[in-house]
Design an enzyme around this catalytic site. Sequence first.
Site, PDB file in Angstrom:
ATOM      1  N   ARG A 250       0.842  -1.199   0.000  1.00  0.00           N
ATOM      2  CA  ARG A 250       0.000   0.000   0.000  1.00  0.00           C
ATOM      3  C   ARG A 250       0.878   1.251   0.000  1.00  0.00           C
ATOM      4  O   ARG A 250       1.703   1.419   0.909  1.00  0.00           O
ATOM      5  CB  ARG A 250      -0.923  -0.004   1.216  1.00  0.00           C
ATOM      6  CG  ARG A 250      -2.257   0.696   0.935  1.00  0.00           C
ATOM      7  CD  ARG A 250      -3.073   0.901   2.185  1.00  0.00           C
ATOM      8  NE  ARG A 250      -2.430   1.882   3.030  1.00  0.00           N
ATOM      9  CZ  ARG A 250      -2.385   1.838   4.362  1.00  0.00           C
ATOM     10  NH1 ARG A 250      -2.985   0.852   5.007  1.00  0.00           N
ATOM     11  NH2 ARG A 250      -1.758   2.762   5.056  1.00  0.00           N
ATOM     12  N   HIS A 254      -4.387   4.541   4.102  1.00  0.00           N
ATOM     13  CA  HIS A 254      -5.541   3.641   4.036  1.00  0.00           C
ATOM     14  C   HIS A 254      -6.764   4.398   3.501  1.00  0.00           C
ATOM     15  O   HIS A 254      -7.509   3.903   2.671  1.00  0.00           O
ATOM     16  CB  HIS A 254      -5.833   3.097   5.438  1.00  0.00           C
ATOM     17  CG  HIS A 254      -7.169   2.438   5.566  1.00  0.00           C
ATOM     18  ND1 HIS A 254      -7.420   1.194   5.045  1.00  0.00           N
ATOM     19  CD2 HIS A 254      -8.329   2.859   6.141  1.00  0.00           C
ATOM     20  CE1 HIS A 254      -8.683   0.868   5.295  1.00  0.00           C
ATOM     21  NE2 HIS A 254      -9.258   1.857   5.950  1.00  0.00           N
ATOM     22  N   TYR A 263       3.346   4.388  11.083  1.00  0.00           N
ATOM     23  CA  TYR A 263       3.532   2.932  11.115  1.00  0.00           C
ATOM     24  C   TYR A 263       4.153   2.350   9.842  1.00  0.00           C
ATOM     25  O   TYR A 263       4.738   1.283   9.863  1.00  0.00           O
ATOM     26  CB  TYR A 263       2.202   2.206  11.411  1.00  0.00           C
ATOM     27  CG  TYR A 263       1.088   2.426  10.395  1.00  0.00           C
ATOM     28  CD1 TYR A 263       1.016   1.659   9.245  1.00  0.00           C
ATOM     29  CD2 TYR A 263       0.108   3.399  10.605  1.00  0.00           C
ATOM     30  CE1 TYR A 263      -0.006   1.852   8.322  1.00  0.00           C
ATOM     31  CE2 TYR A 263      -0.908   3.596   9.692  1.00  0.00           C
ATOM     32  CZ  TYR A 263      -0.972   2.820   8.549  1.00  0.00           C
ATOM     33  OH  TYR A 263      -1.969   3.013   7.637  1.00  0.00           O
TER      34      TYR A 263
HETATM   35  C1  LIG Z   1     -16.236  -6.292   9.992  1.00  0.00           C
HETATM   36  C2  LIG Z   1     -15.353  -5.083  10.040  1.00  0.00           C
HETATM   37  N1  LIG Z   1     -14.431  -4.977  11.021  1.00  0.00           N
HETATM   38  C3  LIG Z   1     -13.609  -3.889  11.069  1.00  0.00           C
HETATM   39  C4  LIG Z   1     -13.738  -2.885  10.144  1.00  0.00           C
HETATM   40  C5  LIG Z   1     -12.815  -1.657  10.199  1.00  0.00           C
HETATM   41  N2  LIG Z   1     -11.884  -1.688   9.074  1.00  0.00           N
HETATM   42  C6  LIG Z   1     -12.066  -0.895   7.990  1.00  0.00           C
HETATM   43  S1  LIG Z   1     -10.882  -1.106   6.842  1.00  0.00           S
HETATM   44  C7  LIG Z   1     -10.101  -2.281   7.771  1.00  0.00           C
HETATM   45  C8  LIG Z   1      -8.836  -2.931   7.273  1.00  0.00           C
HETATM   46  C9  LIG Z   1      -9.069  -3.965   6.207  1.00  0.00           C
HETATM   47  O1  LIG Z   1      -7.851  -4.332   5.632  1.00  0.00           O
HETATM   48  P1  LIG Z   1      -7.768  -5.245   4.362  1.00  0.00           P
HETATM   49  O2  LIG Z   1      -8.771  -6.337   4.439  1.00  0.00           O
HETATM   50  O3  LIG Z   1      -6.357  -5.641   4.198  1.00  0.00           O
HETATM   51  O4  LIG Z   1      -8.234  -4.284   3.162  1.00  0.00           O
HETATM   52  P2  LIG Z   1      -7.516  -2.940   2.610  1.00  0.00           P
HETATM   53  O5  LIG Z   1      -8.176  -1.815   3.358  1.00  0.00           O
HETATM   54  O6  LIG Z   1      -6.070  -3.015   2.894  1.00  0.00           O
HETATM   55  O7  LIG Z   1      -7.845  -2.914   1.155  1.00  0.00           O
HETATM   56  C10 LIG Z   1     -10.765  -2.471   8.975  1.00  0.00           C
HETATM   57  C11 LIG Z   1     -10.324  -3.410  10.021  1.00  0.00           C
HETATM   58  C12 LIG Z   1     -14.738  -3.026   9.148  1.00  0.00           C
HETATM   59  N3  LIG Z   1     -14.915  -2.104   8.182  1.00  0.00           N
HETATM   60  N4  LIG Z   1     -15.525  -4.144   9.108  1.00  0.00           N
END
Ligand SMILES: Cc1ncc(C[n+]2csc(CCOP(=O)(O)OP(=O)(O)O)c2C)c(N)n1
Length: 344
Positions: A250, A254, A263
């Site tokens: 990335r 985010h 981080y």
């Molecule tokens: C069920 C749930 N738990 C927590 C969150 C909070 N949250 C939003 S984005 C994220 C990280 C997800 O990371 P990843 O699956 O690697 O996807 P990326 O954002 O890197 O594309 C989290 C934990 C959420 N949206 N849904």
Amino acid sequence: MAQVVPAEHDLRRVIDGDGEVDGLGPDDLLDLYRALVLLRTYDERSVVYHRQGRIGTYAIYWNHEAMQAGSVHALADDDWIFPSYRESAIGLLRGMPPSTVLSWWRGHPAGWWNPADYNVASICVPIGTHVPHAAGLAWGKRLRGEKSVAIAYFGDGATSEGSFHEGANFAAVMRAPLILFCNNNQWAISTPLSAQTRAETLADKAVGYGMPGVRVDGGDVLAVYEATREAAERARNGEGPTFIEAVTYRSAPHATADDPSVYIDASRVEEERRNECVGRYEAYLRRAVLLTDAAVEETRAWAADLMRGGIAAAEAEPPADPELLFENVFALPPANLREGWLGG
Ligand SMILES: Cc1ncc(C[n+]2csc(CCOP(=O)(O)OP(=O)(O)O)c2C)c(N)n1
Ligand SMILES: [Mg+2]
């Protein structure tokens, strides 16, 4: 039972060695370029619109474009796409107007679309909950004897969620024509991949479900295209789901509400940004003498124009009716809502 295939560990690559993909002619290659530029322009303009207060918090997908454009190009128009917030603008590749996606990020009902109009499901914000939906839709297609497939996009973090495992297992057992497309950008907000799994690769998870797991360079639009085309063929032939792990790093926050400087590995981000996927593909097309300076300028201007029109159309929408908050929520609104908020 599906045959258990060991996951491929080597990253597939096409662009760097000036390789070619069978069946992709110059028109396809330029279509892919336009798709990449459209997505890139959408993303970069969105960050600006956010800073200008014109859209809300926005999940940046800068340098994820190759994963999105490459995989969608490998699908037929009646194949179904299940995006996460990271693929919010993927509908543009199916003809959805930018104003619709911008309205979604403005929290405006003009950003709601009928999934059947584009075969693009709603943008999924809860992590991984759309994987079982995609598995179910794909299974339904199989039961009806239709040839279309579904693709679900999710991140590395999503592979730790129950709904990912349920969807993957269900799809494998039912031989649902599903592509599980994991964008492994190595971060789930501030949680690194090393804290997410003890597996050597995410593609290894496919082995446990008895489906093929392939790994591709997520910045190589042609490698992504080829891997997705193979997965779609397998799905259409009744051979069930495939897990694709597209590996990247990335190289943007985010989302607009995040400060990754506390981080992330800044030197790794620099390296990724120097080797970003749109520029990489542009250089490939130039080496193949398929792209001129004029065509680059024209494509960028076309995409910028679309975005200008898109934000103007989104901002021209009349304010949303607050009563909409309660529509489609209650079969019968409770008395206090009926008499108070809804005006009796
Ligand atoms: C069920 C749930 N738990 C927590 C969150 C909070 N949250 C939003 S984005 C994220 C990280 C997800 O990371 P990843 O699956 O690697 O996807 P990326 O954002 O890197 O594309 C989290 C934990 C959420 N949206 N849904
Ligand atoms: Mg991630």
